[in-house]
Design an enzyme around this catalytic site. Sequence first.
Site, PDB file in Angstrom:
ATOM      1  N   HIS A 175      26.092 -27.205 -46.783  1.00 41.40           N
ATOM      2  CA  HIS A 175      26.998 -27.376 -47.911  1.00 41.40           C
ATOM      3  C   HIS A 175      26.778 -28.713 -48.613  1.00 41.40           C
ATOM      4  O   HIS A 175      26.377 -29.694 -47.997  1.00 41.40           O
ATOM      5  CB  HIS A 175      28.468 -27.141 -47.524  1.00 41.40           C
ATOM      6  CG  HIS A 175      29.099 -28.208 -46.684  1.00 41.40           C
ATOM      7  ND1 HIS A 175      30.062 -27.931 -45.751  1.00 41.40           N
ATOM      8  CD2 HIS A 175      28.920 -29.555 -46.626  1.00 41.40           C
ATOM      9  CE1 HIS A 175      30.433 -29.060 -45.184  1.00 41.40           C
ATOM     10  NE2 HIS A 175      29.766 -30.056 -45.693  1.00 41.40           N
TER      11      HIS A 175
ATOM     12  N   GLU B 151      30.179 -24.033 -49.802  1.00 44.60           N
ATOM     13  CA  GLU B 151      29.770 -23.483 -48.515  1.00 44.60           C
ATOM     14  C   GLU B 151      28.779 -22.336 -48.738  1.00 44.60           C
ATOM     15  O   GLU B 151      28.661 -21.820 -49.856  1.00 44.60           O
ATOM     16  CB  GLU B 151      31.004 -22.930 -47.778  1.00 44.60           C
ATOM     17  CG  GLU B 151      32.108 -23.969 -47.553  1.00 44.60           C
ATOM     18  CD  GLU B 151      31.867 -24.876 -46.352  1.00 44.60           C
ATOM     19  OE1 GLU B 151      30.741 -24.917 -45.839  1.00 44.60           O
ATOM     20  OE2 GLU B 151      32.818 -25.558 -45.930  1.00 44.60           O
TER      21      GLU B 151
ATOM     22  N   ASP C 222      34.857 -33.832 -54.343  1.00 40.85           N
ATOM     23  CA  ASP C 222      35.819 -32.869 -53.810  1.00 40.85           C
ATOM     24  C   ASP C 222      37.074 -33.547 -53.275  1.00 40.85           C
ATOM     25  O   ASP C 222      37.133 -34.772 -53.141  1.00 40.85           O
ATOM     26  CB  ASP C 222      35.161 -32.007 -52.717  1.00 40.85           C
ATOM     27  CG  ASP C 222      34.330 -32.829 -51.729  1.00 40.85           C
ATOM     28  OD1 ASP C 222      34.510 -34.062 -51.662  1.00 40.85           O
ATOM     29  OD2 ASP C 222      33.510 -32.243 -51.023  1.00 40.85           O
TER      30      ASP C 222
ATOM     31  N   ASP D 136      25.826 -26.771 -42.281  1.00 39.36           N
ATOM     32  CA  ASP D 136      25.563 -25.431 -42.802  1.00 39.36           C
ATOM     33  C   ASP D 136      24.899 -25.480 -44.183  1.00 39.36           C
ATOM     34  O   ASP D 136      24.762 -24.469 -44.844  1.00 39.36           O
ATOM     35  CB  ASP D 136      26.870 -24.618 -42.859  1.00 39.36           C
ATOM     36  CG  ASP D 136      27.938 -25.274 -43.729  1.00 39.36           C
ATOM     37  OD1 ASP D 136      27.670 -26.352 -44.304  1.00 39.36           O
ATOM     38  OD2 ASP D 136      29.046 -24.692 -43.831  1.00 39.36           O
TER      39      ASP D 136
HETATM   40  P1  PGA Z   1      28.928 -36.225 -42.923  1.00 38.49           P
HETATM   41  O1  PGA Z   1      29.311 -34.996 -43.842  1.00 38.49           O
HETATM   42  O2  PGA Z   1      28.368 -37.264 -43.861  1.00 38.49           O
HETATM   43  O3  PGA Z   1      30.224 -36.665 -42.322  1.00 38.49           O
HETATM   44  O4  PGA Z   1      27.910 -35.725 -41.950  1.00 38.49           O
HETATM   45  C1  PGA Z   1      28.389 -34.527 -44.745  1.00 38.49           C
HETATM   46  C2  PGA Z   1      29.000 -33.392 -45.521  1.00 38.49           C
HETATM   47  O5  PGA Z   1      29.721 -32.575 -44.928  1.00 38.49           O
HETATM   48  O6  PGA Z   1      28.718 -33.298 -46.725  1.00 38.49           O
END
Ligand code: PGA
Length: 242
Positions: free
Chosen positions: A139, A144, A68, A137
Amino acid sequence: MRIIKAKDYAEMSRKAANIIAAQVIAKPDCVLGLATGGTPVGTYKSLIEDWYKVGDLSFAEVTTVNLDEYRGLPRTNDQSYWYFMHENLFNHVDVRPDAVHVPNGENPDAEAACAEYDAIIKAVGGVDLQLLGIGHDGHIGFNEPADHFPVGTHCVDLTEETIEANKRFFASRDDVPRQAYTMGVGTIMNARKVLLIASGADKAEIVKKSFFGPVTPEVPASILQMHPDFTLVADEAALSLI
Ligand code: PGA
């Protein structure tokens, strides 16, 4: 689904790096799907220090596609995922500059940017190994919680929770972009192998929900339960509710 338990973040990072290294050794011209965020930093560091620098691994034939990118951030912005990948991995290994791909957040035409990215993924033959983190959440990439699983690359509005989680990287909350281009869940599920890494007690709840609860687009990562070659590498804290 295979679960590999690590004692802490450092061990999780090494174990994930070992799986990626094994993929590259077995197929030097493989396509790696890569992820950003706090979690994979240690994995990239281990690939550089424990594998590349000692001469046991080369990325010379590897192609990469990232999950992304923020919409509207130039690549030169130090919060862009293009920048992150170069800082944390690409600048330190022998990957060819023309073999790395990140969605083009600088193209304001969302439809064109997403179609172009899907065409790139198709042209390189799909993803051999997709690395993922997981949001609180559920994702994966910027897919999302929703009422369906998006298939291809698409433009998303970031949720308040994600904006809140990512503001730590920006000068202020207002500076966090509100949209991103992300690979779809369909593309992630089409990867031949999927490797998800999770660390810390704050991920325990969502790890339990995603991999031991019902498969639902309300928890996007839950669909990985149905992937034929899915490995979760997590530390004890992230697995503490299982
Ligand atoms: P993080 O993010 O590794 O900074 O916890 C994970 C994500 O949002 O995919």
